[in-house]
Design an enzyme around this catalytic site. Structure first.
Site, short mmCIF file in Angstrom:
data_model
loop_
_atom_site.label_atom_id
_atom_site.label_comp_id
_atom_site.label_asym_id
_atom_site.label_seq_id
_atom_site.Cartn_x
_atom_site.Cartn_y
_atom_site.Cartn_z
N TRP A 1 0.83 -1.21 0.00
CA TRP A 1 0.00 0.00 0.00
C TRP A 1 0.86 1.26 0.00
O TRP A 1 0.38 2.35 -0.29
CB TRP A 1 -0.95 0.01 1.20
CG TRP A 1 -0.32 0.23 2.56
CD1 TRP A 1 0.77 -0.42 3.07
CD2 TRP A 1 -0.73 1.15 3.57
NE1 TRP A 1 1.06 0.03 4.33
CE2 TRP A 1 0.14 1.00 4.68
CE3 TRP A 1 -1.76 2.08 3.68
CZ2 TRP A 1 0.02 1.74 5.85
CZ3 TRP A 1 -1.87 2.82 4.86
CH2 TRP A 1 -0.99 2.65 5.92
N ASP A 2 2.14 1.08 0.29
CA ASP A 2 3.08 2.20 0.25
C ASP A 2 2.92 2.98 -1.06
O ASP A 2 3.00 4.20 -1.09
CB ASP A 2 4.54 1.67 0.31
CG ASP A 2 4.80 0.74 1.49
OD1 ASP A 2 3.86 0.06 1.93
OD2 ASP A 2 5.94 0.67 1.94
N GLU B 1 0.42 -2.91 12.57
CA GLU B 1 0.42 -4.37 12.40
C GLU B 1 0.66 -5.14 13.70
O GLU B 1 0.57 -6.37 13.72
CB GLU B 1 1.50 -4.74 11.38
CG GLU B 1 1.18 -4.19 10.00
CD GLU B 1 2.30 -4.40 9.00
OE1 GLU B 1 3.48 -4.44 9.41
OE2 GLU B 1 1.99 -4.52 7.80
N LYS C 1 2.64 0.14 16.35
CA LYS C 1 3.85 0.12 15.51
C LYS C 1 4.00 1.42 14.73
O LYS C 1 5.08 1.97 14.63
CB LYS C 1 3.74 -1.05 14.54
CG LYS C 1 4.88 -1.13 13.55
CD LYS C 1 4.69 -2.30 12.61
CE LYS C 1 5.84 -2.42 11.64
NZ LYS C 1 5.64 -3.52 10.68
N GLN C 2 2.90 1.87 14.13
CA GLN C 2 3.00 3.01 13.22
C GLN C 2 1.69 3.77 13.21
O GLN C 2 0.66 3.27 13.69
CB GLN C 2 3.34 2.52 11.82
CG GLN C 2 2.26 1.66 11.17
CD GLN C 2 2.80 0.85 10.00
OE1 GLN C 2 3.38 -0.22 10.18
NE2 GLN C 2 2.59 1.34 8.79
O1 IFM Z 1 3.56 -1.52 4.03
C1 IFM Z 1 4.43 -1.50 5.09
C2 IFM Z 1 3.68 -1.80 6.35
O2 IFM Z 1 2.71 -0.81 6.60
C3 IFM Z 1 4.62 -1.87 7.53
N1 IFM Z 1 5.63 -2.86 7.30
C4 IFM Z 1 6.43 -2.59 6.10
C5 IFM Z 1 5.53 -2.51 4.88
C6 IFM Z 1 6.36 -2.18 3.64
O3 IFM Z 1 6.91 -0.91 3.72
#
Ligand code: IFM
Length: 721
Positions: free
Chosen positions: A321-322, A463, A574-575
């Site tokens: 999705w990046d 995640e 995580k993010q």
């Molecule tokens: O798409 C990301 C995900 O959101 C977090 N782990 C790494 C992936 C690739 O950059």
């Protein structure tokens, strides 16, 4: 673009892997890691190919690294002049981001070796290098150049049945193991000194040895050209590679260089951001823009960009999705044809997404979490290896990160909203949105008592918390997908019968009437004191601090997420998750709500992904907290220059360049600091310049017109150019 050169002095074996990323040259077709010419596989050299995948035995499918056609090694008076074998008196690597040129200067005492190389932006199958050797010692020299098959692979080997040809043009032909796709590399060299030339084929490739006598103070130069083609590109890869190599040799290195830097000039004209006030941040931003632009698929109209670009085989060379959420914005505002390529890749891989939905018992399009060619899912059920037991850990990214389909539908709509060009939607994009919407219809959980729709058993952007219910981000992206599916008739307003035919062809009429219902019934997240709950039950988890959770780790490489991870039972994420939701849907939130969410989630975010900081920076700008944004901007922009980012997830290597952060850095500068947006086809600026920046200047392209945006603390303007 003032300062665009990054220099690193000294040889440190510990940083060779990160230097390979830092000094990466790429042109969308291939990426050549920043390793020295004589490197063997222990230094992880690679010519990483975009879009060519292979599986070795039962290991992960990953992109193929081609044989290295710029290999060169010098022996002087029987002594190797090679990094790793001979201690250099000095060693410098540098990269000119503006020109896309890597160079190296190593003083071995007896000889000073200077080299310069390009991955041609003009001719994407071409690599070229120029070596100058300045001798301080007289004697006999042997310069070996050639095509090395001593390759770095994470899960290889991928190439088989090597066949070599010697002569003026060296050739190395092979085929991939799984699909038997031919890969050919040609190499040729031209020296400005007389030498006795002989050829060798070894178990490490095909080489030419140039033997010559040197006197003290003499300098000699040799130009090397190498070309790579595969069976995916042309019917006869070997022939095409040889032809290109010889053509480049006939033109000479200087002309190849000129064409290449000319092509880079055009790229910078279209998207280069000038940042005044902080030289190191300006260089980091330039580097970041270089890394992203160098991997843009300019040679194809239907490719996307892998999560670690072309820096190696990390993350299986897959598209995440990046691409839609982090890379797409810079391209859509500066080089819309590349944004269109990213989306065309999704349009063309719709059959893969349909197949994945069917495999899980759903209808519509469930896109691959880690998409390889044709939309094949690269993500496995066991995507992390436990550092304690060395056993694969069951992860749920593949099956539960369902927001991926909505992310793609979101970007398709954004393309139309920003460019005003309906072509992508008319030519396949509408079908993607409809099929994603249909997938969500079939994936929804309808409560028969309340008539409410939940999305249970999902993973949001964070995640670490797996299998949650009603992740706020996921539900919002689904709602948007459903709403936009319903708005598609507007896009087809001039040809309504074309839209009805599409619905007929997709047998969509029943689903069409379900969509409206679905939008109305979709659950909304809980909001407490202005803070949106990330998912149902999140607020009830242990509210331990990041430091406390970190102290619970038994191994620094341990995976934080999942059933046994330290974060799963806590509110540590995580993010950016809710914060990403705010960045994508700013109108849903008041400034007060943004501030409340920011204050709540930021201290609870590990920023364990390079996708995180930019979302925090963007939303901080929105509420006039550019002081908070600045730190996240610097981290995001400098991640590849600093060799930052996590290198391991459990036992899996995840290093490489970080395209999402590169795209994120542009987003912070343009959408955050300059406050750029497009509303009803009009460019709007709402600047929030941090005190560290005195002036920000960048071009954009909108609806066929080019503009220069300038922002200072006193004024801002948009001028057509
Ligand atoms: O798409 C990301 C995900 O959101 C977090 N782990 C790494 C992936 C690739 O950059």
């Amino acid at each position: 673009m003032k300062d665009s050169i990054f220099v690193k002095t000294g040889y440190d074996p510990e940083t060779v892997v990160q230097d390979g990323n830092r000094f990466l040259l790429a042109n969308g077709y291939l990426g050549i890691r920043g390793t020295v010419e004589e490197a063997d596989s222990s230094a992880l050299p690679a010519v990483n190919l975009a879009g060519l995948y292979d599986r070795y035995e039962n290991r992960w499918r990953e992109p193929v690294n081609a044989p290295m056609g710029l290999f060169a090694k010098l022996i002087l008076n029987d002594r190797p002049m090679a990094i790793g074998e001979t201690e250099p008196a000095s060693h410098t690597l540098s990269i000119d981001f503006r020109q896309g040129v890597f160079s190296r200067e190593t003083d071995f005492g007896a000889v000073v070796l200077y080299s310069e190389r390009i991955a041609s932006l003009m001719a994407p199958h071409l690599l070229a290098a120029k070596l100058s050797l300045h001798f301080r010692e007289r004697g006999e020299a042997v310069l070996t150049t050639g095509i090395s098959t001593d390759l770095w692979d994470l899960n290889g080997p991928h190439l088989n049945d090597y066949r070599y040809r010697t002569g003026e043009t060296l050739l190395c032909e092979s085929v991939t193991g799984e699909l038997r796709i031919p890969v050919a590399v040609a190499q040729t060299a031209s020296a400005d000194f007389p030498a006795v030339e002989t050829f060798r084929v070894t178990d490490k490739g095909v080489f030419r040895d140039l033997r010559f006598s040197v006197s003290e103070g003499e300098t000699v130069t040799v130009s090397i050209f190498s070309a790579v083609y595969t069976g995916q590109d042309v019917p006869s890869p070997a022939e095409s590679a040889a032809v290109l190599c010889n053509r480049a040799k006939a033109s000479g290195y200087s002309l190849c260089l000129q064409a290449h830097t000319g092509a880079w000039d055009e790229v910078w004209k279209r998207c280069g951001v000038d940042l005044d006030g902080d030289a190191s941040a300006a260089l980091a931003l330039t580097a970041s823009q270089y890394y992203l632009n160098s991997i843009a698929p300019r040679h194809a109209g239907n490719l996307s960009i892998p999560a670690r670009g072309l820096s190696g085989q990390t993350y299986k060379g897959a598209v995440f999705w990046d691409s839609e959420i982090f890379l797409f914005p810079m391209f859509v505002y500066t080089q819309p044809e590349i944004a269109a390529s990213l989306l065309r890749y999704r349009i063309e891989t719709l059959p893969g997404a349909r197949k994945k939905a069917r495999e899980y018992g759903y209808r519509g399009a469930f896109y691959a979490w880690e998409s390889q060619e044709g939309g094949a899912e690269g993500c496995t059920d066991f995507n992390v290896v436990d550092v304690f037991t060395h056993r694969p850990v069951r992860t749920y990214f593949r099956d539960k990160q369902i927001h991926i389909s909505g992310d793609i539908a979101y970007a398709l709509w954004e393309y139309w909203r920003i460019t005003g060009d309906p072509a992508l939607l008319l030519e396949g994009g509408a079908e993607v949105i409809l099929e994603c919407a249909r997938f969500y219809l079939s994936r929804a959980n309808l409560h028969l008592d309340s008539d409410l729709i939940d999305f249970a058993d999902v993973i949001g952007p964070d995640e670490y918390h797996e299998r949650v219910t009603n992740n706020a981000f996921t539900n919002r992206i689904i709602r948007y997908c459903w709403e936009n599916a319903l708005r598609l008739p507007e896009i087809f307003s001039e040809e309504p019968e074309r839209f009805s035919k599409l619905l007929d062809r997709l047998d969509y009429h029943a689903d069409w009437s379900r969509l409206k219902n679905a939008v109305e019934r979709l659950s909304n997240p809980r909001v407490r004191n202005g803070v949106t709950e990330q998912f149902q039950g999140y607020f009830d988890l242990e509210d331990a601090s990041l430091e406390t959770v970190r102290t619970r780790l038994c191994d620094p490489r341990e995976y934080w997420g999942g059933d046994h991870g330290v974060a799963g039972s806590t509110q540590i994420i995580k993010q950016a998750d809710v914060i990403t939701l705010i960045a994508l849907f700013p109108e849903d939130f008041t400034d007060e709500a943004v501030a409340a969410n920011w204050a709540y989630y930021e201290p609870r975010t590990e920023h364990g992904s390079s996708l995180s900081a930019c979302m925090y920076a963007l939303t901080a700008c929105r509420i006039g907290r550019q002081d908070l944004a600045w730190k996240h901007f610097v981290n995001t922009a400098s991640i590849d220059l600093n060799g930052g980012g996590k290198q391991w997830a459990g036992e899996i290597y995840i290093g490489g360049t970080h395209p999402a952060a590169n795209g994120g850095a542009w987003m912070i500068a343009a959408l955050g600091f300059a406050g750029l947006s497009v509303r009803d086809g009009t460019i709007v600026l709402r600047p929030h310049l941090p005190k560290e920046i005195t002036k920000l200047c960048f071009p954009i392209e909108l609806r066929g017109r080019r503009f220069q945006v300038t922002v200072t603390h006193e004024t801002h303007s948009i001028e057509e150019i």
